[in-house]
Design an enzyme around this catalytic site. Sequence first.
Site, PDB file in Angstrom:
ATOM      1  CE  LYS A 108      43.880  36.732  62.817  1.00 51.69           C
ATOM      2  NZ  LYS A 108      43.828  35.417  62.175  1.00 51.69           N
ATOM      3  CD  GLU A 145      54.461  46.400  54.017  1.00 56.05           C
ATOM      4  OE1 GLU A 145      54.025  46.559  52.856  1.00 56.05           O
ATOM      5  OE2 GLU A 145      55.565  46.831  54.384  1.00 56.05           O
ATOM      6  CB  CYS A 201      50.963  42.011  48.199  1.00 55.24           C
ATOM      7  SG  CYS A 201      52.631  41.743  48.801  1.00 55.24           S
ATOM      8  CD  GLU A 208      45.467  42.357  46.147  1.00 57.08           C
ATOM      9  OE1 GLU A 208      44.577  42.504  46.998  1.00 57.08           O
ATOM     10  OE2 GLU A 208      46.676  42.268  46.433  1.00 57.08           O
TER      11      GLU A 208
HETATM   12  P1  NAP Z   1      42.789  39.487  54.852  1.00 54.69           P
HETATM   13  O1  NAP Z   1      41.472  38.888  54.610  1.00 54.69           O
HETATM   14  O2  NAP Z   1      42.881  40.941  55.105  1.00 54.69           O
HETATM   15  O3  NAP Z   1      43.410  38.668  56.086  1.00 54.69           O
HETATM   16  C1  NAP Z   1      44.695  38.969  56.588  1.00 54.69           C
HETATM   17  C2  NAP Z   1      44.698  38.720  58.087  1.00 54.69           C
HETATM   18  O4  NAP Z   1      43.750  39.601  58.688  1.00 54.69           O
HETATM   19  C3  NAP Z   1      44.298  37.312  58.489  1.00 54.69           C
HETATM   20  O5  NAP Z   1      45.058  36.916  59.602  1.00 54.69           O
HETATM   21  C4  NAP Z   1      42.842  37.479  58.872  1.00 54.69           C
HETATM   22  O6  NAP Z   1      42.388  36.525  59.812  1.00 54.69           O
HETATM   23  C5  NAP Z   1      42.875  38.847  59.510  1.00 54.69           C
HETATM   24  N1  NAP Z   1      41.583  39.519  59.574  1.00 54.69           N
HETATM   25  C6  NAP Z   1      40.521  39.395  58.751  1.00 54.69           C
HETATM   26  N2  NAP Z   1      39.500  40.195  59.178  1.00 54.69           N
HETATM   27  C7  NAP Z   1      39.951  40.843  60.283  1.00 54.69           C
HETATM   28  C8  NAP Z   1      39.374  41.794  61.183  1.00 54.69           C
HETATM   29  N3  NAP Z   1      38.135  42.248  61.022  1.00 54.69           N
HETATM   30  N4  NAP Z   1      40.128  42.235  62.207  1.00 54.69           N
HETATM   31  C9  NAP Z   1      41.381  41.775  62.390  1.00 54.69           C
HETATM   32  N5  NAP Z   1      41.983  40.861  61.575  1.00 54.69           N
HETATM   33  C10 NAP Z   1      41.268  40.421  60.535  1.00 54.69           C
HETATM   34  O7  NAP Z   1      43.808  39.212  53.672  1.00 54.69           O
HETATM   35  P2  NAP Z   1      44.173  37.808  53.011  1.00 54.69           P
HETATM   36  O8  NAP Z   1      43.170  37.458  51.980  1.00 54.69           O
HETATM   37  O9  NAP Z   1      44.449  36.802  54.059  1.00 54.69           O
HETATM   38  O10 NAP Z   1      45.593  38.176  52.372  1.00 54.69           O
HETATM   39  C11 NAP Z   1      45.691  38.659  51.102  1.00 54.69           C
HETATM   40  C12 NAP Z   1      45.869  40.162  51.113  1.00 54.69           C
HETATM   41  O11 NAP Z   1      47.096  40.486  51.766  1.00 54.69           O
HETATM   42  C13 NAP Z   1      45.985  40.730  49.718  1.00 54.69           C
HETATM   43  O12 NAP Z   1      45.253  41.922  49.594  1.00 54.69           O
HETATM   44  C14 NAP Z   1      47.486  40.989  49.584  1.00 54.69           C
HETATM   45  O13 NAP Z   1      47.814  41.946  48.627  1.00 54.69           O
HETATM   46  C15 NAP Z   1      47.838  41.386  50.968  1.00 54.69           C
HETATM   47  N6  NAP Z   1      49.291  41.211  51.203  1.00 54.69           N
HETATM   48  C16 NAP Z   1      50.052  42.349  51.290  1.00 54.69           C
HETATM   49  C17 NAP Z   1      51.414  42.239  51.484  1.00 54.69           C
HETATM   50  C18 NAP Z   1      52.283  43.470  51.563  1.00 54.69           C
HETATM   51  O14 NAP Z   1      53.414  43.353  52.023  1.00 54.69           O
HETATM   52  N7  NAP Z   1      51.807  44.634  51.170  1.00 54.69           N
HETATM   53  C19 NAP Z   1      52.010  40.969  51.591  1.00 54.69           C
HETATM   54  C20 NAP Z   1      51.195  39.834  51.500  1.00 54.69           C
HETATM   55  C21 NAP Z   1      49.821  39.985  51.317  1.00 54.69           C
HETATM   56  P3  NAP Z   1      41.596  35.179  59.370  1.00 54.69           P
HETATM   57  O15 NAP Z   1      42.501  34.462  58.445  1.00 54.69           O
HETATM   58  O16 NAP Z   1      41.421  34.476  60.658  1.00 54.69           O
HETATM   59  O17 NAP Z   1      40.329  35.635  58.728  1.00 54.69           O
END
Ligand code: NAP
Length: 461
Positions: A156, A231, A265, A365
Amino acid sequence: MGVVHVSNPATGEIIHSLQTSTKEEVTAKVDKAQLAFPSWKALTAYDRSKLLIAWAAMIRENRQELGELITLENGKPLAEALGEVDYAVSYIDWYAEEAKRIYGRTIPTHVPNKRLSVTRQPIGVVAAITPWNFPAAMMTRKAAPALAAGCTFIVKPAEETPLTTIRLIELAHRAGIPEDAVQYVLADAPMVGEIFTSHKAVRKITFTGSTAVGKLLLSQCAQTVKHATMELGGHAPIIVAEDANIAVAVEQTIIAKYRNAGQTCVSPNRLIVHENIAATFTEALVAKVKELKVGNGMEADVSVGPVINRKGFDKIQDQIQDALSKGADAAVGGGHNVDEEQGFYFVEPTVLTNVSADAKIMTEETFGPVIPIVTFKELDEAIAIANDSLYGLATYFFTESYKTGTYLSENLDYGIVGWNDGIISAAHAPFGGMKESGMGREGGTEGIEPYLETKYVSMSL
Ligand code: NAP
C-alpha cells in the site's frame, strides 16, 4: 469506493485521480497473493533472479519518466528524483544476486546415525506499507528482497504518491513477474492496516513511516503473531568536533539536510558544534544555504522543492515559531511561500542559532529544511545531547581524529553512523534504527533475512 486525488505539491494542481478499493477488494488481493505463493516459491533462485534483473532493466529504460513522476507527485528536484530511481534499482540489482546466496547449513551430530541440517524458506505473503518521501526506493527496498526470497508481495503506497508505485509494479509485470506475485492496493490506510495485520495468510508486515503508525501496526500484528520490520522516524544529530574539516562538514551537512526539502528519516535535525568553531562553521554554513534555490523541482536550477502538504508545513512552522519564541535567531531563512488556496507550501532553507534545549525542534522529528545549532565544550556533553532522543536511526559526526571518531562511533546510540559522510545509505549496507526508530534492517545481507524462515531437519538414518 472512494477517490484519491494526487496533486503536484509544487503547484497544487491535481495530476491524477484514482479509485480506491473496498475492504473486499483488498482482501481479495491478499488472497491472490496467497494463491500465487506456492508457484513463486517453487521457482529456482536463478529464475527469480532473472526476473528481478529484467525488472531492473525495465526501470532503467524508463528512468526519465519515473524520475519525472516522482518529482510531480513528491516535489523533489528532478536530479534528486532521478537519483532516487537509480537508488531504487540498486536494491533490485543487489537482491537479484542475494537470491542465489540463501544458504542453509549442516550441524555436527551428537549421535552417529543422525544428520542435522538447517534450511531457509520464504516466509509467505509479505504486506508492505510505504511513505511518500521516497516513493520508489521505499517500495523496492522491500519488494526486491521479498521477491528474491520467494515471497509474494503486496504494497500500500502513501496516498500522496501512489503513481510511482503503480508504474513500478506495471514494469515488474511487463518484465515477467506474475501479476499476483507483486501487487498494490490503494485504499483507506487504517482499513488496509487492519486487513494486512489480521489476514492469516500474511506472514510478514514491513512498514516505513512514522513511529506512531508503526506502534499501532506492531500492536495489531500481535493478534496473529506476524513478523514485522519497522523503519520509523528519526531525529539525526550531527556532531562537529573542534578538529573537524569545516568545509567538508558544511558540504555534507548541506547534502544531508536539504535534500528532499529535509523530508527524510535520516535528515540531520540537530547540529551540535564545538563552541570554538561554532562561529566559523555557522558563517560557512549560512553562506552555502543562501545559495540554495527553492522552487518547482522541474526547473533545472532548483535545489529545494516544496514540503509535501499543509500538515507537514504546519509542523515545521510550529517548530520554528516555538524556537524563536524561546530565544532562537534565524541565521538564515525563516520565511515561506505558501498559497493555501492553490495548495502549495515552500519553506525557506533555515538555520536557527541560540536554540534553547527545551525547544520542540530539539526533540521532535522535523521533516523540513530547518536545522538548529547548539554548542558543546566536552565530547561527552555532545554525546549526551545526541543520545537524548527517543529516536536512534542515523547520526553524523565530523572529526579528523581517529580517536575522537572511534569514541563517537562507539558511544552514539544510532543504527547508522556517518563519519565525515552525509550520504550514508546504500543497497549493500544495512539500514535501520535503534530505539523508537524501529526494528529490523533493510539492505545488505541483513535485508533478506526478515523474509526467510529457518527450518531445522533432524534425520535419523
Ligand atoms: P505515516 O503517516 O506513518 O504514513 C506512512 C504510511 O502509513 C502511508 O502509506 C500511510 O497511508 C500509512 N498509514 C497511515 N496511517 C495508517 C494506519 N492507521 N494503518 C496503516 N497504515 C497507515 O508517515 P509519513 O508522514 O507518510 O512518512 C514520514 C515518516 O516516515 C517519518 O516519520 C519518517 O521518518 C519515516 N520514514 C522512515 C524511514 C526509515 O527507513 N526509517 C524512511 C522514510 C520515512 P496514507 O498515506 O494513505 O495515509
